[in-house]
Design an enzyme around this catalytic site. Structure first.
Site, PDB file in Angstrom:
ATOM      1  N   LYS A 101      -1.190 -13.717  13.043  1.00  7.95           N
ATOM      2  CA  LYS A 101      -0.787 -13.275  14.372  1.00  7.95           C
ATOM      3  C   LYS A 101      -0.389 -11.809  14.315  1.00  7.95           C
ATOM      4  O   LYS A 101       0.521 -11.443  13.569  1.00  7.95           O
ATOM      5  CB  LYS A 101       0.395 -14.113  14.868  1.00  7.95           C
ATOM      6  CG  LYS A 101       0.108 -15.610  14.940  1.00  7.95           C
ATOM      7  CD  LYS A 101       1.342 -16.411  15.255  1.00  7.95           C
ATOM      8  CE  LYS A 101       1.043 -17.903  15.290  1.00  7.95           C
ATOM      9  NZ  LYS A 101       2.254 -18.713  15.587  1.00  7.95           N
ATOM     10  N   GLY A 129      -0.074 -20.798  17.786  1.00  3.64           N
ATOM     11  CA  GLY A 129       0.825 -21.614  18.586  1.00  3.64           C
ATOM     12  C   GLY A 129       2.138 -21.862  17.880  1.00  3.64           C
ATOM     13  O   GLY A 129       2.374 -21.366  16.777  1.00  3.64           O
ATOM     14  N   SER A 131       4.643 -23.203  15.588  1.00  5.54           N
ATOM     15  CA  SER A 131       4.578 -24.014  14.368  1.00  5.54           C
ATOM     16  C   SER A 131       5.327 -23.332  13.232  1.00  5.54           C
ATOM     17  O   SER A 131       5.286 -22.109  13.094  1.00  5.54           O
ATOM     18  CB  SER A 131       3.115 -24.225  13.945  1.00  5.54           C
ATOM     19  OG  SER A 131       2.453 -22.978  13.773  1.00  5.54           O
ATOM     20  N   ALA A 133       5.634 -23.770   8.952  1.00  7.79           N
ATOM     21  CA  ALA A 133       4.919 -24.373   7.825  1.00  7.79           C
ATOM     22  C   ALA A 133       5.597 -25.646   7.341  1.00  7.79           C
ATOM     23  O   ALA A 133       4.939 -26.647   7.056  1.00  7.79           O
ATOM     24  CB  ALA A 133       4.805 -23.358   6.687  1.00  7.79           C
ATOM     25  N   LYS A 181       4.619 -12.425  20.841  1.00  5.64           N
ATOM     26  CA  LYS A 181       5.863 -13.206  20.780  1.00  5.64           C
ATOM     27  C   LYS A 181       6.671 -12.821  19.546  1.00  5.64           C
ATOM     28  O   LYS A 181       7.908 -12.942  19.543  1.00  5.64           O
ATOM     29  CB  LYS A 181       5.556 -14.707  20.818  1.00  5.64           C
ATOM     30  CG  LYS A 181       4.692 -15.234  19.669  1.00  5.64           C
ATOM     31  CD  LYS A 181       5.511 -15.612  18.459  1.00  5.64           C
ATOM     32  CE  LYS A 181       4.622 -15.955  17.279  1.00  5.64           C
ATOM     33  NZ  LYS A 181       5.406 -16.349  16.078  1.00  5.64           N
ATOM     34  N   THR A 238       9.973 -19.137  18.368  1.00  6.14           N
ATOM     35  CA  THR A 238      10.356 -18.031  17.483  1.00  6.14           C
ATOM     36  C   THR A 238      11.585 -17.275  17.973  1.00  6.14           C
ATOM     37  O   THR A 238      12.219 -16.568  17.193  1.00  6.14           O
ATOM     38  CB  THR A 238       9.194 -17.037  17.307  1.00  6.14           C
ATOM     39  OG1 THR A 238       8.725 -16.628  18.591  1.00  6.14           O
ATOM     40  CG2 THR A 238       8.061 -17.646  16.531  1.00  6.14           C
ATOM     41  N   SER A 244      12.332 -18.629  12.003  1.00  4.10           N
ATOM     42  CA  SER A 244      11.417 -17.516  12.290  1.00  4.10           C
ATOM     43  C   SER A 244      11.841 -16.265  11.527  1.00  4.10           C
ATOM     44  O   SER A 244      12.960 -15.774  11.697  1.00  4.10           O
ATOM     45  CB  SER A 244      11.407 -17.220  13.794  1.00  4.10           C
ATOM     46  OG  SER A 244      10.826 -15.955  14.052  1.00  4.10           O
ATOM     47  N   GLU A 266       5.543  -9.889  10.716  1.00 10.07           N
ATOM     48  CA  GLU A 266       4.356  -9.441  11.440  1.00 10.07           C
ATOM     49  C   GLU A 266       4.706  -8.641  12.692  1.00 10.07           C
ATOM     50  O   GLU A 266       4.002  -7.715  13.087  1.00 10.07           O
ATOM     51  CB  GLU A 266       3.485 -10.642  11.822  1.00 10.07           C
ATOM     52  CG  GLU A 266       2.903 -11.424  10.656  1.00 10.07           C
ATOM     53  CD  GLU A 266       1.714 -10.734  10.000  1.00 10.07           C
ATOM     54  OE1 GLU A 266       1.580  -9.502  10.127  1.00 10.07           O
ATOM     55  OE2 GLU A 266       0.932 -11.444   9.347  1.00 10.07           O
TER      56      GLU A 266
END
Length: 316
Positions: A101, A129, A131, A133, A181, A238, A244, A266
């Site tokens: 992302k 989307g 999620s 891990a 986001k 997030t 996050s 990111e």
């Protein structure tokens, strides 16, 4: 066979989720020592501790072992994707699914545009989307967006009973939702780290969502995509969870604390890239611009907060 490039937490989690359903998975990583340790232990303890790899998952440091894959999932940091694709032309022609992302700092392109430029013979998609891990690896219910021109085959190939995939043809909207986001998550982390409260976080999420939608629609995305899993859904996750990295990074900034320099954030690079893009397109994105300036050390935290709070009053 499904290939997965990148044995980080997310790539490993996808391998576990797919392998648990009996699908043959080959997990690739650049570091032979890392791969050897995963093969020896049967787990990726460094990235996803406590999760055992199913027997249908094999690991490799040879990109040639992914030849003939039904799909290759690219679970790499966004800023590493362009160089990886350029260095591995053997992937050209395989179905490639981006699982990263962001926006490339050099080209200002998203992951599918990079795939299209470097692997023109490949079909491309993006899996994105809300999620984490650890949730995917544990088999907890997770719903993601699979964005591609014609994705029904991929949708059935990659979905599992606990990993539900919803298909869309709006690649631009899905990509930008996932990228932007992260920037807003940094901003909400700053708000909470600075002690500004939940009401301020809610306001920032709302105005951040407006920014996300504004840019996506200007570039050809659809508003309904941003209202779905890859936009609003991912934004909620997030901006409200300490799982996050982007939120934790922002929280550290807001609290005046140091953050792990080895962690991939990111949203930091994305904020800078998107600010450059927005300036070129003359699209107003005050939150993203503030995060970019703060990360680039052009302004201080008090100046950033003051700038947002002193914006002109206007109709919502």
């Amino acid at each position: 066979m499904i290939g997965i490039v990148g044995a980080g937490a997310f790539g490993t989690a996808l391998a576990v989720a797919l392998g648990r359903e009996g699908r043959e998975v080959r997990l690739w990583a650049r570091d032979p020592d890392h791969i050897a340790e995963i093969a020896r232990a049967g787990t990726n303890a460094a990235r996803l501790p406590g999760v055992v790899l199913p027997k249908t998952v094999s690991v490799t440091a040879e990109i040639s072992d992914l030849a003939g894959a039904d799909a290759v999932l690219l679970s790499l940091p966004m800023q590493a994707l362009r160089a990886f694709l350029s260095a591995n032309p053997s992937l050209n022609g395989l179905p490639l699914v981006a699982c990263c992302k962001g926006v490339d700092l050099v080209t200002l392109k998203g992951p599918t545009a990079l795939i299209k430029a470097t692997c023109p013979a490949s079909t491309f998609a993006i899996l994105t989307g809300p999620s984490f891990a650890a949730d995917i690896a544990r088999g907890l219910p997770t719903a993601l967006t699979l964005a591609c021109a014609e994705g029904e085959v991929l949708q059935h190939l990659l979905a599992t009973p606990s990993l539900r995939l919803y298909r869309t043809s709006d690649v631009i909207g899905a990509e930008l939702g996932g990228a932007l986001k992260n920037v807003i998550a940094i901003a909400t982390g700053i708000v909470m780290g600075a002690g500004l409260g939940d009401s301020a976080r809610a306001a920032l999420m709302t105005r951040g969502y407006a920014e996300m939608t504004r840019l996506a629609m200007a570039l050809g995305g659809r508003a309904e995509t941003l209202a779905g899993l890859s936009g609003f859904g991912d934004l909620v996750l997030t901006c409200t969870s300490t799982q996050s990295r982007n939120f934790r990074f922002g929280h550290a900034l807001g609290a005046g604390k140091l953050f792990d320099p080895k962690a991939t954030v990111e949203g930091a690079a994305t904020a800078i890239a998107v600010t450059n893009m927005a300036n070129t397109l003359q699209i107003e994105m005050p939150i993203t611009s503030m995060i970019s300036a703060l990360i680039s050390e052009q302004i201080t935290l008090p100046q950033a907060i003051s700038a947002l709070l002193s914006r002109p009053l206007k109709q919502e």
